[in-house]
Design an enzyme around this catalytic site. Structure first.
Site, PDB file in Angstrom:
ATOM      1  N   GLY A 183       0.589  -1.195  -0.109  1.00  0.00           N
ATOM      2  CA  GLY A 183      -0.453   0.038   0.157  1.00  0.00           C
ATOM      3  C   GLY A 183       0.746   1.048  -0.063  1.00  0.00           C
ATOM      4  CE  LYS A 194      -9.028   6.100  12.818  1.00  0.00           C
ATOM      5  NZ  LYS A 194      -7.447   5.755  11.332  1.00  0.00           N
TER       6      LYS A 194
END
Length: 304
Positions: free
Chosen positions: A8, A183
């Site tokens: 990534g 989160k």
């Protein structure tokens, strides 16, 4: 010293790669295919823009089909790509390989862990801000913190020293699942509304009642899921995040603006799925999910 393989080369993956490489630690990027690898080499490496200054880092790179064994892997791809990505890399994982899973939301982490029962999968949650300005050009947009952990494990791994060397602010969490839930709740209260109202985070000050109603339901959900710590003062923190990142566009807003698939299934979708599993009525969250799906469908984007 184990090599950091990073899958990534987008925002956070690129940010980690550049800082680790700058500190002299061994890093290798894993890029999608040979064509992307060729473009990366033509660019001369990965560029990090920090405090307005750009620096080029010619980090080694390879495709998933390289034969180099992987002992430590930072998985920094999107949540919906995580399981397929590790399946492709599975033949290269050395015995006892460690994976650091840096995905938004919840659901993808367990899917990866099930796919790789012999690997050690650590979870991570980050408040750092970065975005991809162009291919292989990452802008460090907001300093934050990263929590890492493994459910049930209190002792941190020795390689956390690498993060210290690379000046990556971090902490070993003995309750990482609570961090991930917190989160997720923050993202559910902010990201979908920024998409629907087409605004920066700070624009949500104009819809205080909508934000408050979502926070109330998310608090109920967290408590029902046994995440009392994650539920504590959620509304107050959401307001702090809105104010602290007022000039920023949420990651979901950026995805929609660029015509990319969102992580809706691992954020708002996961929250609603968990509520259904717990037989908890969350009409505000359900209505928000339907509005968001309709918005995405109207733009030809996936709704899951």
């Amino acid at each position: 010293m184990s090599t950091w393989h990073i899958l990534g080369a987008g925002s956070l993956g690129g940010l980690w790669a550049a800082r680790l490489a700058r500190a002299g630690l061994p890093v290798r990027l894993i890029l999608r295919d040979q064509a992307r690898l060729s473009r990366y080499r033509a660019a001369g490496g990965l560029t990090l823009v920090e405090d307005g200054q750009a620096s080029l880092h010619p980090i080694a790179a390879e495709t998933p089909h390289s034969d180099i064994p992987i002992r430590r892997l930072l998985l920094a791809c999107k949540a919906y790509d995580a399981e397929e990505a590790v399946a492709e890399l599975a033949p290269r994982l050395a015995p006892g390989a460690e994976l650091i899973l840096l995905q938004n939301g919840l659901g993808s982490q367990d899917a990866v862990a099930r796919r790789l029962p012999r690997a050690r999968c650590l979870f991570a949650s980050s408040t750092e801000g970065a975005f991809r300005e162009d291919d292989f050009r990452i802008v460090f947009a907001g300093r934050g913190h990263t929590w890492l952990g493994l459910p049930g494990e209190r002792r941190p791994p020795e390689w956390l020293d690498d993060l210290q060397t690379a000046a990556i602010p971090h902490e070993w969490s003995t309750d990482i699942v609570a961090r991930l839930w917190r989160k997720l709740a923050l993202n559910c209260a902010i990201n979908p509304l920024t998409v629907l109202h087409d605004c920066r985070n700070g624009g949500l000050r104009d819809w205080p009642q909508e934000v408050a109603a979502l926070c109330a339901e998310l608090t109920l959900l967290l408590r029902a899921a046994g995440q009392d710590t994650a539920a504590l003062d959620l509304h107050a923190e959401v307001l702090r995040v809105i104010d602290g990142t007022a000039a920023n566009y949420s990651s979901m807003h950026q995805d929609v603006a660029r015509g990319r698939r969102t992580e809706i299934a691992y954020l708002l979708g996961h929250a609603c799925q968990e509520a259904a599993r717990l037989d908890l009525d969350v009409p505000q969250l359900q209505a928000l999910l339907q509005r968001l799906r309709a918005h995405l469908a109207a733009r030809g984007l996936p709704v899951t």
